[in-house]
Write an enzyme that holds these catalytic residues in place. Structure first.
Site, PDB file in Angstrom:
ATOM      1  N   ASP A 237       5.661  66.504   8.237  1.00 28.46           N
ATOM      2  CA  ASP A 237       4.816  66.896   7.160  1.00 28.46           C
ATOM      3  C   ASP A 237       3.421  66.838   7.698  1.00 28.46           C
ATOM      4  OD1 ASP A 237       5.012  65.605   3.787  1.00 28.46           O
ATOM      5  OD2 ASP A 237       3.788  67.165   4.796  1.00 28.46           O
TER       6      ASP A 237
HETATM    7  C1  GLC Z   1       2.343  68.397   1.860  1.00 30.54           C
HETATM    8  C2  GLC Z   1       3.695  68.091   1.279  1.00 30.54           C
HETATM    9  C3  GLC Z   1       4.741  68.880   1.980  1.00 30.54           C
HETATM   10  C4  GLC Z   1       3.990  70.475   2.150  1.00 30.54           C
HETATM   11  C5  GLC Z   1       2.975  70.314   3.014  1.00 30.54           C
HETATM   12  C6  GLC Z   1       1.986  71.388   3.584  1.00 30.54           C
HETATM   13  O1  GLC Z   1       1.556  67.094   2.057  1.00 30.54           O
HETATM   14  O2  GLC Z   1       4.107  66.812   1.358  1.00 30.54           O
HETATM   15  O3  GLC Z   1       5.785  69.097   0.988  1.00 30.54           O
HETATM   16  O4  GLC Z   1       4.940  71.297   2.300  1.00 30.54           O
HETATM   17  O5  GLC Z   1       2.081  69.111   2.866  1.00 30.54           O
HETATM   18  O6  GLC Z   1       1.502  71.891   2.170  1.00 30.54           O
END
Ligand code: GLC
Length: 733
Positions: free
Chosen positions: A269
């Protein structure tokens, strides 16, 4: 111009010159040759890369891309949020919107609405729609679906996910992934694993026993991998048993890659990677979103230095790069991407179909609905949510929508010019100051209520569009309670007191408490956040142009105190640690065990017609362990066509371990013309009878008596039959 589109043109040109210049004895290199196997193409490309080029493929080179390999005419691997459509362009190195005019998308209904359709084929259409728009936007990977289990109704991201049951979430995710990846765009199932709240999401250490992990929080991911063949997976922010998920060898190496045979890539993430050693050894393949210069990412310079120092091997690098190349090649990263499409009529109608079929008719006394537009003359439409747009909210799953039809607009149009429509705001939901901050005390505006009551008194029907918004259903924070904000309870009761034809349309992404007024209104329709076509879908459902067929993918408890996490006080954790004390008793597994009456049970949803079930036959047989063939008839006994979601629950009797009262192990959405009867067949394989045995680390499909329950919801069992599993089968994950 999205740079991936630029490299595509470069690539197309290079292929063009290769093919039109016979003087060059050019053989297309294997990695570009679609006639050879993916493994062969990956191996060939790997041999052509320098160490630097390899490292450039396993960490970010912008907010949403890798570096690519310009020397070989290979563009970056482009990623984009999210589960509801292709997010607007940001960056490249900031979270600020890029301010472009070519990055709109069709806003699909939110994940929990899709789950409420209980229709994997429709999920596939949803995935295809987003996949086609992702191609048009030059993306390789779409960051969805989200399948984290609804452990508490307060989780801010419940709206993005697929509810409380692992089997339903898994089957809906499989459909979505197969549809999206069929377009040549990778899905990314997320967030692996145990990311069931937003409070302290970056640090909370989730602790749970093995049965809970394997039977509740992993199955949807396992289905995505083994049935959906998902090409990528996103590690969660939180820790699991003391180790960050993005460097958790048990989750990523042992379970995901070794036991389940996952062949795709594991990405972090954004900002979820925490060390070079943990990322290298823990199973992370692609580091995204780490703050600071990309060259200093854990899997960038520091990893390269570790290889040079002999701390890490080239094999460890190649294992990660191979997984990234697999996804890159599988998503046209080394050939010309299909053009895709956007905002087509088909995309719009798929959005409307999901919004319609995902809406759940919770109550309809005296056949209040559908509205007979030929007979009624006046309707009050009440509630600021009737006149709002929601698609851009919720943070990473937000969409810059080509268009979004609010309910007021859609319903006014559907009612036609012979019906007088009066609008009254009724309430205003106060903005939450900053994410994670406690919500402001609900402000009850009695003037707005008075105006709404007056409008309702003067109209034949009152449609109250109530609910929440993305200040409450959002990434980054959880809700403080299950209550409707802004005095909506008082509004609904006041309107119902002056108009007996009051209908509540609920716009929310998670359960809310309804006790203050549910007994005072004859009809309730749960519509979630329905995306671009929400206003048209809700209008069609209210007027009978469409017949509701959604079923709840989560329990609606009467009150927060009834939830398992409230009972065990196991949420949101203490001192940075969260013990899932409730274990397997999540959702209906808890309410069944406690014999608690929910407001509305898991799997519940009404139709404008009725259905009857008959002739259940269950035939057990031995094939790779015990399996059962379940067959029964379902009839549409009403006056209009409709769709019924038939559900099959398995209830173990006399098991040697504690088992939930019943567990969903099969379902099917059956479309029936009025008066039609259909025979439904479902197969329960050995896994439908199994529990996870921690001591042996194996699944046990235990011999003994089981009840096969067939019904219209978890609390509306129409047919049941006992069968006997003659012998126990033990097997590995
Ligand atoms: C965010 C979310 C994830 C997302 C990523 C990119 O913090 O947790 O679901 O795809 O970052 O935006």
């Amino acid at each position: 111009m999205n740079s991936s589109r630029g490299s595509r043109c470069l690539l197309a040109a290079s292929i063009f010159c290769l093919t039109v210049s016979p003087t060059f004895s050019q053989v297309i290199p294997s990695f570009r040759d679609p006639s050879v196997s993916l493994d062969t193409r990956v191996k060939d490309l790997l041999t052509r890369l320098t160490t630097e080029e390899k490292l450039g493929l396993i960490h970010g080179a912008s907010k949403f891309s890798t570096a690519g390999v310009p020397r070989l005419g290979i563009g970056p691997l482009w990623m984009s949020d999210g589960p509801h459509g292709v997010r607007e362009e940001i960056g490249p190195d900031t979270w600020n919107a890029a301010g472009r005019t070519d990055d709109f998308s069709t806003a699909m209904p939110v994940g929990i609405c899709l789950a409420s359709t209980w229709d994997p084929d429709l999920a596939a259409a949803d995935g295809r729609t987003i996949g086609q728009e992702a191609l048009w936007r030059g993306k390789n990977i779409m960051l969805g679906p989200g399948v984290n289990i609804m452990r508490t109704p307060l989780n801010g991201r419940n709206f993005e996910y697929m509810g409380e049951d692992p089997y339903l979430a898994g089957q809906m995710a499989v459909g979505f992934i197969q549809g999206q990846q069929g377009e040549g765009v990778a899905s990314c199932v997320k967030h692996f694993a145990g990311n069931n709240q937003e409070i302290q999401r970056n640090s909370i250490d989730v602790q749970m026993d093995d049965r809970t992990l394997y039977e509740i929080y992993l199955p949807a991911f396992k289905a995505a991998v083994q049935q959906g063949h998902v090409l990528s997976l996103m590690g969660a922010y939180n820790k699991f048993r003391g180790t960050y998920c993005c460097e958790n060898s048990l989750l990523l190496n042992s379970i995901l890659k070794k036991d389940w045979g996952f062949q795709g890539l594991v990405m972090s993430d954004w900002g979820g990677a925490h060390s070079t050693d943990g990322s290298v050894r823990g199973g992370l393949d692609l580091e995204m979103g780490t703050e600071g210069p990309y060259g200093k990412n854990y899997l960038a310079g520091p990893f390269g230095a570790g290889i040079a120092a002999g701390t890490y091997s080239i094999d460890q690098l190649d294992e990660k790069v191979s997984r990234v190349l697999r996804v890159l090649i599988a998503t046209h990263g080394v050939d010309v991407k299909p053009a895709g499409s956007y905002n087509t009529r088909q995309h719009q109608m798929t959005a409307r179909k999901v919004a319609e079929d995902g809406s759940v008719l919770l109550k309809n006394d005296r056949a209040t609905l559908p509205l007979n537009t030929a007979k009624i003359h006046s309707v009050a439409i009440i509630g600021s949510n009737a006149n709002q747009k929601f698609a851009s909210g919720g943070m990473s799953s937000g969409i810059k929508a080509f268009y979004e039809v609010p309910i007021l607009e859609g319903l006014t149009r559907e009612l036609g010019d012979k019906v007088t429509v009066t609008y009254a705001a009724g309430y205003r939901i106060p903005r939450r100051m900053r994410r994670g901050q406690p919500s402001p005390a609900p402000v009850v505006d009695h003037d707005l209520i008075r105006q709404a009551v007056a409008a309702a008194r003067a109209s034949e029907f009152a449609i109250i569009v109530a609910g929440l918004n993305h200040d409450y259903d959002t990434e980054g924070s959880d809700r403080p309670n299950m209550k409707l904000p802004a005095g909506e309870d008082e509004l609904i009761a006041a309107v119902a007191a002056v108009n007996k034809h009051t209908v509540v349309v609920m716009v929310s992404g998670s359960p809310v408490e309804m006790g203050a007024w549910i007994g005072k209104v004859p009809a309730v329709l749960q519509t979630w956040y329905g995306g671009a076509e929400s206003g048209n879908a809700v209008a069609r459902l209210l007027t009978g142009a469409a017949n509701p067929s959604g079923k709840l993918p989560c329990t609606f408890p009467k009150r927060l105190e009834d939830t398992p996490t409230s009972h065990f006080k196991s949420y949101p954790g203490a001192n940075g640690v969260e013990h899932y004390e409730e274990g397997l008793k999540v959702g209906y597994r808890w309410y069944d065990d406690q014999k608690l009456e929910p407001e509305f049970p898991f799997g519940f949803g009404l139709s404008y017609t009725t259905f009857a079930y008959s002739n259940l036959d269950v035939t057990g047989y031995q094939e790779h362990g015990f399996a059962a063939h379940v067959q029964f008839d379902v009839a549409n006994t009403g006056k209009i066509d409709g769709a019924e979601v038939v559900q099959v629950y398995v209830s173990a009797k006399g098991s040697s371990v504690w088992r939930p009262v019943q567990e969903l192990k099969g379902f099917k959405k059956v479309l029936l013309a009025r008066g039609q009867t259909a025979s439904v067949s479902l197969l329960l394989d050995f896994s439908a009878f199994a529990y996870y045995d921690s001591a042996s680390q194996m699944w046990v499909s235990e011999k003994g008596e089981y009840e096969i329950r067939v019904g219209s919801s978890s609390r509306d069992i129409r047919l049941q039959k006992s069968i006997n599993v003659p012998q126990t089968l033990r097997y590995h994950d």
